[in-house]
Design a protein around this motif. Structure first.
Motif, PDB file in Angstrom:
ATOM      1  N   LEU A 112       0.833  -1.204   0.000  1.00  0.00           N
ATOM      2  CA  LEU A 112       0.000   0.000   0.000  1.00  0.00           C
ATOM      3  C   LEU A 112       0.869   1.256   0.000  1.00  0.00           C
ATOM      4  O   LEU A 112       0.560   2.231  -0.705  1.00  0.00           O
ATOM      5  N   LEU A 113       1.941   1.250   0.779  1.00  0.00           N
ATOM      6  CA  LEU A 113       2.866   2.391   0.753  1.00  0.00           C
ATOM      7  C   LEU A 113       3.390   2.628  -0.663  1.00  0.00           C
ATOM      8  O   LEU A 113       3.425   3.764  -1.151  1.00  0.00           O
ATOM      9  N   HIS A 114       3.801   1.544  -1.324  1.00  0.00           N
ATOM     10  CA  HIS A 114       4.402   1.690  -2.656  1.00  0.00           C
ATOM     11  C   HIS A 114       3.374   1.892  -3.764  1.00  0.00           C
ATOM     12  O   HIS A 114       3.751   2.206  -4.896  1.00  0.00           O
ATOM     13  N   GLN A 115       2.095   1.761  -3.426  1.00  0.00           N
ATOM     14  CA  GLN A 115       1.076   2.152  -4.395  1.00  0.00           C
ATOM     15  C   GLN A 115       1.240   3.622  -4.753  1.00  0.00           C
ATOM     16  O   GLN A 115       0.870   4.053  -5.852  1.00  0.00           O
ATOM     17  N   SER A 116       1.825   4.388  -3.841  1.00  0.00           N
ATOM     18  CA  SER A 116       2.058   5.814  -4.113  1.00  0.00           C
ATOM     19  C   SER A 116       2.953   6.007  -5.330  1.00  0.00           C
ATOM     20  O   SER A 116       2.777   6.973  -6.088  1.00  0.00           O
ATOM     21  N   MET A 117       3.906   5.096  -5.544  1.00  0.00           N
ATOM     22  CA  MET A 117       4.794   5.224  -6.702  1.00  0.00           C
ATOM     23  C   MET A 117       4.053   4.908  -7.998  1.00  0.00           C
ATOM     24  O   MET A 117       4.274   5.561  -9.031  1.00  0.00           O
ATOM     25  N   LEU A 118       3.161   3.918  -7.940  1.00  0.00           N
ATOM     26  CA  LEU A 118       2.337   3.622  -9.119  1.00  0.00           C
ATOM     27  C   LEU A 118       1.360   4.756  -9.397  1.00  0.00           C
ATOM     28  O   LEU A 118       1.124   5.122 -10.555  1.00  0.00           O
ATOM     29  N   GLU A 124      -4.127   8.902 -13.778  1.00  0.00           N
ATOM     30  CA  GLU A 124      -5.550   8.554 -13.818  1.00  0.00           C
ATOM     31  C   GLU A 124      -5.978   7.726 -12.605  1.00  0.00           C
ATOM     32  O   GLU A 124      -7.180   7.559 -12.362  1.00  0.00           O
ATOM     33  N   PHE A 125      -5.016   7.198 -11.835  1.00  0.00           N
ATOM     34  CA  PHE A 125      -5.351   6.421 -10.640  1.00  0.00           C
ATOM     35  C   PHE A 125      -5.849   7.342  -9.520  1.00  0.00           C
ATOM     36  O   PHE A 125      -5.426   8.487  -9.411  1.00  0.00           O
ATOM     37  N   VAL A 171       7.918   0.194 -12.499  1.00  0.00           N
ATOM     38  CA  VAL A 171       7.480   0.555 -11.147  1.00  0.00           C
ATOM     39  C   VAL A 171       6.759  -0.617 -10.479  1.00  0.00           C
ATOM     40  O   VAL A 171       6.889  -0.829  -9.265  1.00  0.00           O
ATOM     41  N   LYS A 172       6.030  -1.403 -11.242  1.00  0.00           N
ATOM     42  CA  LYS A 172       5.390  -2.603 -10.674  1.00  0.00           C
ATOM     43  C   LYS A 172       6.448  -3.587 -10.173  1.00  0.00           C
ATOM     44  O   LYS A 172       6.316  -4.162  -9.083  1.00  0.00           O
ATOM     45  N   LEU A 173       7.489  -3.807 -10.966  1.00  0.00           N
ATOM     46  CA  LEU A 173       8.568  -4.695 -10.546  1.00  0.00           C
ATOM     47  C   LEU A 173       9.253  -4.147  -9.299  1.00  0.00           C
ATOM     48  O   LEU A 173       9.564  -4.893  -8.361  1.00  0.00           O
TER      49      LEU A 173
END
Length: 360
Positions: A112-118, A124-125, A171-173
């Motif tokens: 969840l923290l790294h969702q910020s990078m995505l 659009e997210f 970024v997903k990787l």
């Protein structure tokens, strides 16, 4: 005057011109950006979040300096690229600190923290509550401000639509790696190996630890940011850039980072991908192969000499780090990697030392 402006915007092909731009434009602009984020971080209400945010800026400034070298290839757009690169790298460094010294080992929290990078690279997210799964939550809007700074920069890149799928892939990787490497030490190696099984066909020439290291680099993202300043960028060209940087250039970046951090990681109980080699001779051989692969991969890119400078600069930057002199085995490896080096590497080695002493 027009000729002068055009010459400034040409991609530098030789070390002297590149470093001239770094000293004159890149380093001062990075310092200005980081000073702004340092001030914002200092106002974070939660003491633990504030501590980690400030520490990430103080101890990892050279990450932003190194990443912003890509702006030297397009000085006319540095007012877009440097704030974008600094904001994205600052998210990375801040979250790395939070996870390395985490009060939890919850993979859901890390993801969840790294969702910020995505979210930062996919405007659009919808913005998420990134701290929802941890106790420390009140950052005064710091992380969302970083995400929005990235989105602002991206909105000014005319070729971003073509680059976006390949940036998102990287970024997903990166996110997967950060989740698996920070979970319970008794579980993380098995999780990383399972993850590698899903992706190993992408990099059959790499060992599992080298693939994992390659996913931990942000350089491919920064190169694609630079490419997206071109309104004529298409998906085919973006894919070529992605494949030229991942896995070898990205892998070299992080393997060198782990190389010099071995003693520090052992003390902190942190995972280190260089520790999986049977001996230093094998490690040296594998790193040399990755350097060779990186040089071969970037040869297909336009103005490949710029990317060769990135590769040689990476080697020089990490081997000139003060951590090297404090570790006998790493010092020996450094000497072997620098032996018979091209003059370009020696030039960047000298400059890296000077920057650390007089700028950082």
């Amino acid at each position: 005057m027009i000729e002068h402006v055009q010459s400034r915007n040409k991609i530098p092909r030789e070390p002297l011109r590149l470093m001239s731009r770094v000293y004159k434009f890149i380093l001062p602009d990075v310092r200005k950006e980081l000073n702004g984020w340092r001030e914002t971080a200092g106002n974070i209400p939660d003491p633990e979040l504030r501590k980690q945010a400030l520490a990430s800026i103080e101890t990892k400034e050279f990450h932003c300096q190194g990443g912003s070298v890509y702006a030297a290839a397009n000085l006319e757009q540095r007012h877009i690229l440097i704030p974008l690169i600094v904001a994205f790298q600052t998210i990375s460094d801040y979250l790395d600190n939070l996870c390395d010294r985490s009060t939890s080992m919850d993979p859901g929290d890390f993801r969840l923290l790294h969702q910020s990078m995505l979210d930062a690279v996919n405007p659009e997210f919808e913005i998420s509550d990134y701290y929802a799964l941890r106790d420390e939550r009140d950052d005064g809007g710091y992380l969302i401000s970083l995400v929005n700074a990235c989105r602002l920069g991206i909105s000014k890149l005319p070729g971003y639509r073509a680059a976006q799928p390949y940036i998102t892939d990287l970024v997903k990787l990166y996110t997967d790696l950060q989740v698996y490497k920070h979970i319970d030490p008794n579980l993380r190696e098995a999780a990383l190996l399972d993850w590698w099984e899903q992706h190993k066909e992408r990099t059959p020439e790499l060992h599992w630890n080298e693939f994992a290291a390659a996913t931990g680099s942000t350089l491919g993202v920064f190169m694609l940011f630079l490419a997206a300043t071109n309104p004529e960028l298409d998906e085919k060209s973006a894919k070529v850039i992605h494949n030229a940087y991942f896995p070898h250039v990205c892998g070299l970046h992080i393997m060198l980072d782990y190389l010099i951090d071995q003693e520090e990681d052992e003390i902190g109980g942190d995972l280190n991908f260089c520790s999986y080699y049977d001996n230093k001779e094998i490690m040296l051989h594998r790193i040399a192969l990755i350097v060779e692969g990186a040089r071969k991969d970037v040869a297909i890119l336009p103005v490949s000499s710029f990317h060769v400078m990135i590769i040689e600069g990476l080697v020089a930057l990490y081997l000139s780090d003060p951590k090297v002199s404090r570790q006998q085995e790493i010092r020996d490896i450094s000497k072997q990697l620098m032996r018979n080096s091209p003059l370009m590497r020696v030039f960047f080695f000298i400059n890296s030392r000077w920057i650390r002493k007089h700028v950082v």
